[in-house]
Design a protein around this motif. Structure first.
Motif, PDB file in Angstrom:
ATOM      1  N   LYS A  11       0.863  -1.182   0.000  1.00  0.00           N
ATOM      2  CA  LYS A  11       0.000   0.000   0.000  1.00  0.00           C
ATOM      3  C   LYS A  11       0.899   1.231   0.000  1.00  0.00           C
ATOM      4  O   LYS A  11       1.723   1.417   0.884  1.00  0.00           O
ATOM      5  N   TRP A  12       0.758   2.064  -1.019  1.00  0.00           N
ATOM      6  CA  TRP A  12       1.599   3.244  -1.179  1.00  0.00           C
ATOM      7  C   TRP A  12       0.926   4.454  -0.572  1.00  0.00           C
ATOM      8  O   TRP A  12      -0.237   4.734  -0.844  1.00  0.00           O
ATOM      9  N   ASP A  13       1.662   5.186   0.259  1.00  0.00           N
ATOM     10  CA  ASP A  13       1.146   6.413   0.859  1.00  0.00           C
ATOM     11  C   ASP A  13       1.132   7.561  -0.149  1.00  0.00           C
ATOM     12  O   ASP A  13       0.274   8.423  -0.104  1.00  0.00           O
ATOM     13  N   ASP A  14       2.093   7.554  -1.062  1.00  0.00           N
ATOM     14  CA  ASP A  14       2.189   8.594  -2.076  1.00  0.00           C
ATOM     15  C   ASP A  14       1.103   8.363  -3.132  1.00  0.00           C
ATOM     16  O   ASP A  14       0.996   7.268  -3.693  1.00  0.00           O
ATOM     17  N   PRO A  15       0.289   9.379  -3.443  1.00  0.00           N
ATOM     18  CA  PRO A  15      -0.790   9.188  -4.418  1.00  0.00           C
ATOM     19  C   PRO A  15      -0.294   8.858  -5.831  1.00  0.00           C
ATOM     20  O   PRO A  15      -0.964   8.131  -6.568  1.00  0.00           O
ATOM     21  N   VAL A  16       0.870   9.362  -6.217  1.00  0.00           N
ATOM     22  CA  VAL A  16       1.410   9.055  -7.544  1.00  0.00           C
ATOM     23  C   VAL A  16       1.846   7.594  -7.599  1.00  0.00           C
ATOM     24  O   VAL A  16       1.560   6.888  -8.561  1.00  0.00           O
ATOM     25  N   ALA A  17       2.521   7.124  -6.560  1.00  0.00           N
ATOM     26  CA  ALA A  17       2.939   5.727  -6.499  1.00  0.00           C
ATOM     27  C   ALA A  17       1.725   4.813  -6.479  1.00  0.00           C
ATOM     28  O   ALA A  17       1.709   3.772  -7.152  1.00  0.00           O
ATOM     29  N   ASP A  18       0.704   5.189  -5.739  1.00  0.00           N
ATOM     30  CA  ASP A  18      -0.517   4.390  -5.683  1.00  0.00           C
ATOM     31  C   ASP A  18      -1.187   4.325  -7.054  1.00  0.00           C
ATOM     32  O   ASP A  18      -1.649   3.259  -7.487  1.00  0.00           O
ATOM     33  N   LYS A  19      -1.207   5.440  -7.754  1.00  0.00           N
ATOM     34  CA  LYS A  19      -1.793   5.480  -9.102  1.00  0.00           C
ATOM     35  C   LYS A  19      -0.994   4.589 -10.057  1.00  0.00           C
ATOM     36  O   LYS A  19      -1.559   3.875 -10.881  1.00  0.00           O
ATOM     37  N   PHE A  20       0.339   4.614  -9.934  1.00  0.00           N
ATOM     38  CA  PHE A  20       1.193   3.770 -10.767  1.00  0.00           C
ATOM     39  C   PHE A  20       0.948   2.294 -10.458  1.00  0.00           C
ATOM     40  O   PHE A  20       0.853   1.471 -11.371  1.00  0.00           O
ATOM     41  N   GLN A  21       0.832   1.951  -9.173  1.00  0.00           N
ATOM     42  CA  GLN A  21       0.567   0.570  -8.777  1.00  0.00           C
ATOM     43  C   GLN A  21      -0.754   0.090  -9.385  1.00  0.00           C
ATOM     44  O   GLN A  21      -0.837  -1.021  -9.905  1.00  0.00           O
ATOM     45  N   LYS A  22      -1.760   0.922  -9.334  1.00  0.00           N
ATOM     46  CA  LYS A  22      -3.063   0.552  -9.899  1.00  0.00           C
ATOM     47  C   LYS A  22      -2.986   0.392 -11.411  1.00  0.00           C
ATOM     48  O   LYS A  22      -3.633  -0.496 -11.981  1.00  0.00           O
ATOM     49  N   LEU A  23      -2.195   1.228 -12.089  1.00  0.00           N
ATOM     50  CA  LEU A  23      -2.009   1.102 -13.532  1.00  0.00           C
ATOM     51  C   LEU A  23      -1.305  -0.213 -13.865  1.00  0.00           C
ATOM     52  O   LEU A  23      -1.675  -0.892 -14.827  1.00  0.00           O
ATOM     53  N   LEU A  24      -0.310  -0.571 -13.065  1.00  0.00           N
ATOM     54  CA  LEU A  24       0.355  -1.861 -13.261  1.00  0.00           C
ATOM     55  C   LEU A  24      -0.650  -3.007 -13.158  1.00  0.00           C
ATOM     56  O   LEU A  24      -0.686  -3.892 -14.015  1.00  0.00           O
ATOM     57  N   GLU A  25      -1.455  -2.982 -12.106  1.00  0.00           N
ATOM     58  CA  GLU A  25      -2.402  -4.064 -11.854  1.00  0.00           C
ATOM     59  C   GLU A  25      -3.496  -4.158 -12.910  1.00  0.00           C
ATOM     60  O   GLU A  25      -3.863  -5.251 -13.327  1.00  0.00           O
ATOM     61  N   SER A  26      -4.000  -3.015 -13.351  1.00  0.00           N
ATOM     62  CA  SER A  26      -5.158  -3.031 -14.244  1.00  0.00           C
ATOM     63  C   SER A  26      -4.814  -3.098 -15.730  1.00  0.00           C
ATOM     64  O   SER A  26      -5.547  -3.719 -16.501  1.00  0.00           O
TER      65      SER A  26
END
Length: 99
Positions: A11-26
């Motif tokens: 779980k990424w605290d940084d919103p940009v990192a979280d957005k990147f993680q979601k892009l990877l997954e989806s």
């Protein structure tokens, strides 16, 4: 059971990192999974995302092309805050290095 050390579930605290993680997954990982590959986000700081390419991507002769022409293009279009993607993968080791 979810392995707490598995970066795919971090779980990424940084919103940009979280957005990147979601892009990877989806979007990104489902596409490269057809070739046995997976990309995980290792770190994000100041516009630079550090990734690891695993599975079929490690040692693949087309890994650099996939990263530059496919992944980076998708990321830049979706998340302009990411200015650089750094690949930390050791493409020369593994069962079948081709790099």
């Amino acid at each position: 059971f979810t392995n707490p050390n598995d970066l795919r579930y971090k779980k990424w605290d940084d919103p940009v990192a979280d957005k990147f993680q979601k892009l990877l997954e989806s979007d990104i990982n489902p596409g490269i999974a057809s070739h046995g590959g997976i990309i995980t986000l290792v770190d994000y700081s100041d516009g630079a995302a550090t990734i690891h390419m695993g599975g079929g991507c490690q040692g693949c002769g087309q890994a650099a092309a996939t990263l530059r022409e496919g992944v980076e293009a998708q990321v830049r279009a979706a998340i302009p805050e990411i200015r650089e993607i750094i690949d930390t993968t050791d493409h020369e080791s593994g069962e079948n290095p081709y790099y």
